[in-house]
Design a protein around this motif. Sequence first.
Motif, PDB file in Angstrom:
ATOM      1  N   VAL A   1     -20.975  12.155  35.290  1.00 48.69           N
ATOM      2  CA  VAL A   1     -20.197  11.943  33.856  1.00 48.69           C
ATOM      3  C   VAL A   1     -20.157  10.492  33.568  1.00 48.69           C
ATOM      4  O   VAL A   1     -20.036   9.652  34.400  1.00 48.69           O
TER       5      VAL A   1
ATOM      6  N   PHE B   1     -23.069  15.943  26.567  1.00 46.39           N
ATOM      7  CA  PHE B   1     -23.420  16.958  27.365  1.00 46.39           C
ATOM      8  C   PHE B   1     -23.348  18.480  26.749  1.00 46.39           C
ATOM      9  O   PHE B   1     -22.538  19.015  26.424  1.00 46.39           O
TER      10      PHE B   1
ATOM     11  N   THR C   1     -21.387   3.585  34.080  1.00 51.02           N
ATOM     12  CA  THR C   1     -20.775   5.045  33.803  1.00 51.02           C
ATOM     13  C   THR C   1     -19.199   4.753  33.508  1.00 51.02           C
ATOM     14  O   THR C   1     -18.617   5.683  33.019  1.00 51.02           O
TER      15      THR C   1
ATOM     16  N   TYR D   1     -22.620  12.298  29.560  1.00 50.97           N
ATOM     17  CA  TYR D   1     -23.001  12.098  30.892  1.00 50.97           C
ATOM     18  C   TYR D   1     -24.060  11.174  31.088  1.00 50.97           C
ATOM     19  O   TYR D   1     -24.758  10.951  30.308  1.00 50.97           O
TER      20      TYR D   1
ATOM     21  N   ASN E   1     -12.709  13.938  30.586  1.00 48.77           N
ATOM     22  CA  ASN E   1     -14.008  14.733  31.196  1.00 48.77           C
ATOM     23  C   ASN E   1     -13.690  16.001  31.858  1.00 48.77           C
ATOM     24  O   ASN E   1     -14.122  17.236  32.002  1.00 48.77           O
TER      25      ASN E   1
END
Length: 179
Positions: free
Chosen positions: A23, A47, A38, A3, A79
Amino acid sequence: MKYSAVKYCDIANGEGVRTSLFVSGCRRHCPFCFNPDTWSFDYGEEFSQQIQDEIVESLRPRYIRGLSLLGGEPMEPENQAGLVDFVERVKREYPEKPIWCYTGMTYEELLGRCRTEATDRLLSCIDILVDGPFVQDLKDITLRFRGSSNQRIIDVPATRAAGQVVLWQGDPDFAKHSM
């Protein structure tokens, strides 16, 4: 799963004051994306159970309305797998707190070519899905909770019950607001 950030007391990514989890990882690479850092699945921190526990605890105060999932792309297959148990935990511990999810995929794509083993489990926990890629030519700063007019704000429980997309209405007082 990694993340990139957690924003506590976020007021931009859904109704009310929320905790927002960003994320890492996105293959879509929308032009003019607000968060291109990202895109890499290796960006940010793991995470871990510790950060999951911190996020769950951050939802405890009554003034925190719910959780928002953003990215990167929360609905990338990796994810989805990394989020599903966590999102189910949040829904179990705070069933009254809405979970919003922002995705560049459409609802129809999530039920079709982008569906994974975790998709249905995730959608059963998500209350509001803001779907569709950001499109610069359709940018509209007067829209609530989305950046371009092609994006929809979907009431997921109503959609699943109806078998067709049902758009979220939100608070009628806010719906009258214009910029």
